[in-house]
Design a protein around this motif. Structure first.
Motif, PDB file in Angstrom:
ATOM      1  N   ASP A 147       0.847  -1.196   0.000  1.00 30.01           N
ATOM      2  CA  ASP A 147       0.000   0.000   0.000  1.00 30.01           C
ATOM      3  C   ASP A 147       0.880   1.242   0.000  1.00 30.01           C
ATOM      4  O   ASP A 147       0.853   2.045   0.931  1.00 30.01           O
ATOM      5  CB  ASP A 147      -0.913  -0.016   1.234  1.00 30.01           C
ATOM      6  N   ASN A 150      -0.793   4.537  -5.397  1.00 30.21           N
ATOM      7  CA  ASN A 150      -2.234   4.508  -5.627  1.00 30.21           C
ATOM      8  C   ASN A 150      -2.646   3.272  -6.433  1.00 30.21           C
ATOM      9  O   ASN A 150      -1.916   2.850  -7.342  1.00 30.21           O
ATOM     10  CB  ASN A 150      -2.675   5.759  -6.393  1.00 30.21           C
ATOM     11  N   THR A 151      -3.792   2.727  -6.104  1.00 29.15           N
ATOM     12  CA  THR A 151      -4.471   1.626  -6.816  1.00 29.15           C
ATOM     13  C   THR A 151      -3.836   0.261  -6.597  1.00 29.15           C
ATOM     14  O   THR A 151      -4.440  -0.741  -6.963  1.00 29.15           O
ATOM     15  CB  THR A 151      -4.578   1.859  -8.342  1.00 29.15           C
ATOM     16  N   GLY A 155      -6.435  -2.533  -6.194  1.00 30.46           N
ATOM     17  CA  GLY A 155      -6.468  -3.224  -7.476  1.00 30.46           C
ATOM     18  C   GLY A 155      -6.042  -4.670  -7.365  1.00 30.46           C
ATOM     19  O   GLY A 155      -6.568  -5.542  -8.065  1.00 30.46           O
ATOM     20  N   PHE A 191     -11.482   2.087  -5.586  1.00 28.97           N
ATOM     21  CA  PHE A 191     -10.436   2.131  -6.603  1.00 28.97           C
ATOM     22  C   PHE A 191     -10.477   3.467  -7.366  1.00 28.97           C
ATOM     23  O   PHE A 191      -9.430   4.067  -7.635  1.00 28.97           O
ATOM     24  CB  PHE A 191     -10.610   0.963  -7.581  1.00 28.97           C
ATOM     25  N   ASN A 194      -9.213   6.202  -5.111  1.00 26.33           N
ATOM     26  CA  ASN A 194      -7.781   6.013  -4.869  1.00 26.33           C
ATOM     27  C   ASN A 194      -6.961   6.353  -6.111  1.00 26.33           C
ATOM     28  O   ASN A 194      -5.828   6.838  -6.006  1.00 26.33           O
ATOM     29  CB  ASN A 194      -7.524   4.578  -4.425  1.00 26.33           C
ATOM     30  N   PHE A 195      -7.521   6.076  -7.299  1.00 17.97           N
ATOM     31  CA  PHE A 195      -6.826   6.417  -8.540  1.00 17.97           C
ATOM     32  C   PHE A 195      -6.528   7.912  -8.600  1.00 17.97           C
ATOM     33  O   PHE A 195      -5.450   8.331  -9.031  1.00 17.97           O
ATOM     34  CB  PHE A 195      -7.675   6.009  -9.748  1.00 17.97           C
ATOM     35  N   GLU A 197      -6.187   9.785  -6.066  1.00 19.82           N
ATOM     36  CA  GLU A 197      -5.500  10.109  -4.809  1.00 19.82           C
ATOM     37  C   GLU A 197      -6.370  10.949  -3.872  1.00 19.82           C
ATOM     38  O   GLU A 197      -5.917  11.928  -3.276  1.00 19.82           O
ATOM     39  CB  GLU A 197      -4.184  10.843  -5.084  1.00 19.82           C
ATOM     40  N   SER A 286      -0.518   6.171  -9.636  1.00 19.78           N
ATOM     41  CA  SER A 286      -1.650   5.336 -10.042  1.00 19.78           C
ATOM     42  C   SER A 286      -1.273   4.407 -11.189  1.00 19.78           C
ATOM     43  O   SER A 286      -1.653   3.222 -11.199  1.00 19.78           O
ATOM     44  CB  SER A 286      -2.841   6.214 -10.445  1.00 19.78           C
ATOM     45  N   GLY A 289       0.780   1.437  -9.929  1.00 21.46           N
ATOM     46  CA  GLY A 289      -0.071   0.411  -9.341  1.00 21.46           C
ATOM     47  C   GLY A 289      -0.800  -0.406 -10.397  1.00 21.46           C
ATOM     48  O   GLY A 289      -0.882  -1.638 -10.306  1.00 21.46           O
ATOM     49  N   ILE A 290      -1.323   0.260 -11.424  1.00 16.17           N
ATOM     50  CA  ILE A 290      -2.053  -0.436 -12.489  1.00 16.17           C
ATOM     51  C   ILE A 290      -1.135  -1.354 -13.279  1.00 16.17           C
ATOM     52  O   ILE A 290      -1.515  -2.477 -13.650  1.00 16.17           O
ATOM     53  CB  ILE A 290      -2.735   0.598 -13.416  1.00 16.17           C
ATOM     54  N   ASN A 293      -0.448  -4.479 -11.200  1.00 15.07           N
ATOM     55  CA  ASN A 293      -1.649  -5.305 -11.109  1.00 15.07           C
ATOM     56  C   ASN A 293      -2.022  -5.947 -12.446  1.00 15.07           C
ATOM     57  O   ASN A 293      -2.615  -7.027 -12.467  1.00 15.07           O
ATOM     58  CB  ASN A 293      -2.814  -4.475 -10.579  1.00 15.07           C
TER      59      ASN A 293
END
Length: 336
Positions: A147, A150-151, A155, A191, A194-195, A197, A286, A289-290, A293
């Motif tokens: 954590d 972001n995401t 995600g 999500f 959080n994307f 922020e 973000s 994170g994407i 994931n």
């Protein structure tokens, strides 16, 4: 219809709770968590766990006082987020207490990992408790480690739940999925916020989300012999390995194992992209994170196709570890 109601209520909770916290200057990330301020200089509410827990406890139907366990683990996390619970040892003790309460009240155990000697050990009551508590603690703390952008956390567990729902549907398993659909709806709403922020999950969020998902994965692993325990391991390899790798890395560097740092894989990726892209930091955070994931979702799908093939699943885990280490050390050398 229920899922739509969950999304709408979670959406309004995000708006209301974030507004109140910013207005009252309460539960705002400022200086206590360098791994969060590392990717953002904005004042951001650490409200993800609060929103998730309120939504979860409002809609989910739990048995055997599981709701109290979720509240307890969230409470431990929120004390950490408020910097009230400063001692990592006290925090770890309270984590153990919450996880033990979950295992004791619900009698959830890992029945097999398909290694005869180890499975024999799992027939002993004390070892059964130790092993399941150990696994859940690794998941909880590893989830807290990821954590950091972001995401990533939200995600990741969205992807895990999606794969579970597909598995249950494809194999027509006798597994209740209503709670998982509710969790998925809450996380999907979170999500989006959080994307952009609008909040961080914080310790409270990472603890509560990971413990609930871990609980259902243990139930799933014991449901049907078609499901290899290493399929579950594939779904959780990233936070688990992040936790173990971080402990080993700090030990080698002679850092205190319990101290936070900014040298996790997602943080190295963030630094690398920051040097290569001219976007705002929250956008890069973000996208980082994407990206991670997306990779994991591909791994999850390959694992799903081979859900009962233990040898293939073990190979996938080993290749993931090799890939993680390779990318980590490449990035480490590039951003010196």
């Amino acid at each position: 219809m229920l899922e739509i109601n969950v999304i709408l209520i979670s959406f309004f909770l995000c708006l209301i709770i974030n507004y109140i916290l910013l207005k009252k200057n309460f539960l705002i990330d400022k200086k206590f968590f360098p791994h969060k301020s590392f990717v953002s200089k904005n004042l951001v509410p650490i409200s993800g766990g609060l929103i998730f827990t309120i939504s979860a406890l409002s809609f989910l139907q739990f048995e055997n006082n599981f709701s109290y366990v979720i509240f307890l683990i969230f409470f431990v996390g929120i004390l950490s987020d408020l910097n009230t619970l400063k001692s990592p040892y006290k925090r770890f003790f309270l984590q153990i207490s919450a996880v033990l309460a979950l295992v004791f009240l619900n009698k959830i155990f890992i029945s097999s990992i398909r290694i005869p000697f180890f499975d024999h050990l799992l027939t002993f009551e004390l070892f059964k408790y130790f092993f399941v508590v150990f696994c859940l603690l690794i998941l909880i703390n590893g989830s807290n480690f990821i954590d950091g952008v972001n995401t990533l956390l939200i995600g990741y567990f969205l992807s895990v739940i999606l794969i579970i729902l597909i598995l249950v549907n494809n194999y027509n398993l006798n597994f209740e999925t209503q709670n998982l659909k509710i969790i998925f709806s809450v996380l999907l709403t979170l999500f989006v916020f959080n994307f952009f922020e609008k909040f961080f999950c914080g310790d409270g969020g990472s603890y509560a989300i990971s413990l609930i998902v871990g609980y259902y994965l243990i139930l799933l692993s014991n449901l049907d012999l078609i499901i290899s325990p290493y399929f579950i391991a594939c779904l959780l390899w990233y936070p688990a390995y992040e936790c173990l790798f971080s402990m080993i890395r700090k030990k080698i560097k002679k850092y205190q194992i319990t101290s936070p740092d900014n040298r996790h894989l997602h943080q190295l990726l963030f630094i690398f992209f920051t040097k290569k892209m001219k976007f705002n930091s929250w956008v890069i955070s973000s996208l980082t994170g994407i990206l991670i994931n997306t990779y994991n979702l591909i791994i999850f799908y390959i694992a799903l196709v081979n859900v009962s093939q233990t040898k293939i699943l073990v190979t996938i885990i080993i290749l993931n570890v090799i890939f993680y280490n390779s990318i980590y050390f490449i990035l480490k050398n590039k951003i010196r």
